[in-house]
Design a protein around this motif. Sequence first.
Motif, short mmCIF file in Angstrom:
data_model
loop_
_atom_site.label_atom_id
_atom_site.label_comp_id
_atom_site.label_asym_id
_atom_site.label_seq_id
_atom_site.Cartn_x
_atom_site.Cartn_y
_atom_site.Cartn_z
N LEU A 396 0.91 -1.44 0.03
CA LEU A 396 0.09 -0.11 -0.04
C LEU A 396 0.92 1.19 -0.10
N LYS A 397 2.15 1.23 -0.05
CA LYS A 397 3.04 2.28 -0.04
C LYS A 397 3.26 3.07 -1.46
N PRO A 398 3.01 4.30 -1.57
CA PRO A 398 3.05 4.86 -2.74
C PRO A 398 4.50 4.80 -3.14
N VAL A 409 5.14 9.94 -8.47
CA VAL A 409 4.80 8.65 -7.31
C VAL A 409 3.55 8.30 -8.04
N TRP A 410 3.82 6.78 -7.91
CA TRP A 410 2.74 5.88 -8.33
C TRP A 410 1.82 5.35 -6.97
N GLN A 411 0.51 5.61 -7.22
CA GLN A 411 -0.27 5.43 -6.10
C GLN A 411 -0.88 3.94 -6.40
N PRO A 412 -0.59 2.92 -5.39
CA PRO A 412 -0.97 1.43 -5.65
C PRO A 412 -2.61 1.07 -5.68
N THR A 414 -4.88 3.15 -6.75
CA THR A 414 -5.73 3.86 -8.01
C THR A 414 -4.75 3.62 -9.33
N ARG A 416 -2.73 5.60 -10.69
CA ARG A 416 -2.24 6.96 -10.82
C ARG A 416 -1.13 7.51 -10.57
N SER A 418 1.24 10.77 -9.88
CA SER A 418 1.25 12.16 -9.43
C SER A 418 2.79 12.67 -9.44
N GLU A 420 5.41 15.20 -8.49
CA GLU A 420 5.73 15.98 -7.08
C GLU A 420 5.98 17.51 -7.45
#
Length: 423
Positions: A396-398, A409-412, A414, A416, A418, A420
């Motif tokens: 669950l860690k970005p 940064v990859w969001q686990p 979604t 998606r 983002s 910085e």
Amino acid sequence: MTRLPAFPDAEGRDRALAAAWERLDPRFRTPNQVLGRRSTVGCVALEITQRCNLDCTLCYLSASSESVRDVPLEILFERIDRIRDLYGAGVGVQVTGGDPTLRPRDELVAIVSRLAGRDLRPSLFTNGIKATRDLLAELAAAGLYDVAFHVDTTQRRKRFPTEESLNAIRLEYIERARGLGIAVIFNTSVHAGNLDEIPGLVRFFLSNSDVVGMASFQVQAATGRGEWRERAPHVTMAAIRERITAAVGEGDLAWNAALLGHPDCHQATMLATAGDRAVDVLADQRLYEHFLEKLKSVPFDRRDVKRTARAVVLSLLRRPEWIVRGGAFLLSRLWRLRRPLLAGRKTGKITFFIQNFMDAGALDPERIAHCSFMVMTDDGPVSMCAHNARRDDYILKPLALPSASGPAVWQPLTGRVSREGAA
């Protein structure tokens, strides 16, 4: 004299061996210790998806796993490079999950190709449902080293209530892989309900040892999202070992000849087979220890055991220090197999391996410190048992994503990305 192959990047491999040896407690720096003498690590798991197409009663995935998107290839490729840098060439890497065959096919092929291109040994760890012969052939062409099929009664496959009935699926999987130039492994989770079926499984694997090179029995552990929690007290490494030994039927086996990390974590025995007979090839422990010391730089290709064994034996028997002891041991093994060999029965090699995973709530720090089965994460390698106990902390860690247009940064949850500093 027949020259044996050597691992590439000998200097890097020697550094990795020294590091593995250094982290061992002096009590475990024994002549039969594989870690730090021949192996830099037992294996490393590369989890490429958290998704699975089964719902097993014993499962190391977490309740969050199905919600997590597949880790981007860029991150996986960085982890592959890190495995190579830390542990050197020739290391076995489990391409796993979840079930890795749920990853898009072109991405799975790219992952296997990247591993093979870095002189690592990719292994596909799968329940086999989607591992068609066509897929296995394509992966073999990309450099797949072996396939490990997990088949057992915890998977609740319809119409297959027992391990004996599941042999029909195992045979189907054996035929899928036969002749593709990849080694075949079977994994079995052991619980109170199938413990007494182990002898029948052992006989099945022995009869198919011309294709099946390893059978791993994994002791039930209370970890992950599985329904079954507490292990029955009689389900132990010792109980599994006794049943394997009895089924082989050749007397005591050399379960303690080889040590891989901590002695409470694994035990294994290696057998040569001919027809319905099997002999222990690790029975002479001093010979095995000499083998570890003198051949630590020689890679062995278990995809073609006969060719590899022939090359090793021919080379060693030309060396004076091996002729007497090694020659005598070889003759003793051949003598015990003489009848099926003379009758032209099929031959093979099989390793029976017992894996003693720990409960999530009862991790032993000493065993964690000496772990030889690691999971590669964004934070580096983590003991497999520790990773399973705290899986959500990792999945669950970005994650930082390599990007030509700046930090991202990859969001686990979604998938998606983002940027910085973006508003």
